[in-house]
Enzyme design. Structure first.
Site, short mmCIF file in Angstrom:
data_model
loop_
_atom_site.label_atom_id
_atom_site.label_comp_id
_atom_site.label_asym_id
_atom_site.label_seq_id
_atom_site.Cartn_x
_atom_site.Cartn_y
_atom_site.Cartn_z
CB SER A 10 -0.86 0.21 1.14
OG SER A 10 -1.47 1.09 1.40
CG HIS A 35 -3.62 -1.68 -1.31
ND1 HIS A 35 -5.16 -2.50 -2.65
CD2 HIS A 35 -4.02 -1.15 -0.58
CE1 HIS A 35 -5.98 -1.75 -1.38
NE2 HIS A 35 -5.91 -0.91 -0.48
CG ASP A 37 -5.43 2.17 1.08
OD1 ASP A 37 -6.42 1.91 1.01
OD2 ASP A 37 -4.31 1.98 1.42
CG MET A 39 -8.32 7.49 2.66
SD MET A 39 -7.70 7.74 5.11
CE MET A 39 -6.86 6.01 4.10
CG HIS A 68 -9.06 0.28 -0.33
ND1 HIS A 68 -8.47 0.18 0.57
CD2 HIS A 68 -10.71 0.24 -0.46
CE1 HIS A 68 -9.76 0.07 1.39
NE2 HIS A 68 -10.84 -0.23 0.81
CG MET A 70 -10.97 3.31 2.30
SD MET A 70 -9.77 3.13 3.14
CE MET A 70 -8.58 2.79 1.76
CG MET A 139 -11.23 -2.93 4.73
SD MET A 139 -10.41 -2.35 3.74
CE MET A 139 -9.46 -1.42 5.46
CG ASP A 177 -6.36 -3.69 2.92
OD1 ASP A 177 -5.29 -2.81 3.63
OD2 ASP A 177 -7.08 -2.76 1.93
C1 DX5 Z 1 -6.21 1.65 5.00
C2 DX5 Z 1 -6.16 1.16 4.04
C3 DX5 Z 1 -4.72 0.04 4.02
C4 DX5 Z 1 -3.32 0.29 5.21
C5 DX5 Z 1 -2.76 -0.26 5.16
O1 DX5 Z 1 -7.67 2.18 5.55
O2 DX5 Z 1 -7.10 0.47 3.10
O3 DX5 Z 1 -4.60 -0.25 2.80
O4 DX5 Z 1 -2.98 1.52 4.32
O5 DX5 Z 1 -1.71 -0.19 6.06
P1 DX5 Z 1 -0.90 -1.41 7.03
O6 DX5 Z 1 -0.25 -2.26 6.52
O7 DX5 Z 1 0.21 -0.56 7.96
O8 DX5 Z 1 -1.83 -1.89 7.96
ZN ZN Z 2 -6.84 0.07 1.77
#
Ligand code: DX5
Ligand code: ZN
Length: 226
Positions: A10, A35, A37, A39, A68, A70, A139, A177
């Site tokens: 990620s 990956h 993320d 947000m 991903h 969010m 998740m 994840d």
């Molecule tokens: C959380 C994200 C994850 C996160 C994972 O909202 O979707 O992808 O970055 O990070 P680690 O591996 O550090 O838990």
């Molecule tokens: Zn993620």
């Protein structure tokens, strides 16, 4: 059928001041996906990347981008992320949209689609949506931030997803994840996950190649029954 293990670092945990260097580091480590993320500060209390960041990564590397979302209105932004180069686009069941329709938009653009569910969301709520997805993202932390501890209760949901997939003769990957480490990858793979997102446990290690190798080794131990 045994599904191939895919490791997806990620970017959230990477050094964002050195994106190209970070991409080269995980390319050298032989990862399967990257990956991303996304947000929006509404669906989760944090803000991260937009489509331009995806386009930047796309120019840098041929590794498929696992995006991903969010965000509260994924139907509104799906097109931009696909045009920017997403290879898999995952949206949350809990967001504010017509989930079936959003998945159709994604597939209609020739992109793979994923459905994500938060740790507290029951597997049963996915219903027949799973007939149309390439990936189910379970998740294993509450979305929003990297570096949180793995929620072990989600393992049960992964087992339910595997059983449902078999019963209905479906073909989606199961992704985990959040909080994935050399300790939590084994139980996740044993439960049936085959796509492993890891931020902290890859990017925050000095030797990313060794970190990925170690994660694969732990997963292989489980697959071999150890
Ligand atoms: C959380 C994200 C994850 C996160 C994972 O909202 O979707 O992808 O970055 O990070 P680690 O591996 O550090 O838990
Ligand atoms: Zn993620």
């Amino acid at each position: 059928m045994k599904r191939p293990l895919k490791i997806a670092p990620s970017m959230l945990a990477s050094d964002l001041g050195n994106v190209e260097k970070e991409v080269r580091r995980i390319e050298a480590a032989g990862v399967d996906l990257i990956h991303v993320d996304v947000m929006d500060g509404h669906f989760v209390p944090n803000l991260t990347f937009g489509p331009d960041f995806v386009a930047t990564l796309k120019k840098l590397t041929p590794i498929p981008l696992d995006v991903h979302l969010m965000i509260q209105q994924p139907d509104r932004y799906a097109r931009s992320f696909i045009e920017a180069g997403a290879d898999i686009l995952t949206v949350h069941l809990e967001a504010y949209h017509d989930v079936k329709r959003t998945l159709e938009i994604i597939r209609g653009m020739g992109c793979k689609c994923g459905l994500a569910i938060n740790p507290m969301t029951l597997f049963q709520n996915c219903g027949s949506l799973l007939k149309k997805v390439d990936l189910l993202l379970c998740m294993t932390v509450n979305p929003g931030f990297g570096g949180q501890p793995f929620i072990v209760e989600v393992l049960d949901k992964i087992r339910q997803a595997v059983a449902y997939r078999e019963q209905h003769n479906l073909n989606f990957d199961i992704e985990v994840d959040g909080g994935l480490t050399t300790d939590t990858i084994g139980p996740s793979v044993a439960a049936g996950a085959n796509v492993i997102v890891a931020g902290t446990s890859i990017f925050r290690k000095e030797d990313a190649t060794a970190a990925v190798k170690e994660l694969r080794a732990r997963a292989a131990e489980v697959s071999a029954g150890g």
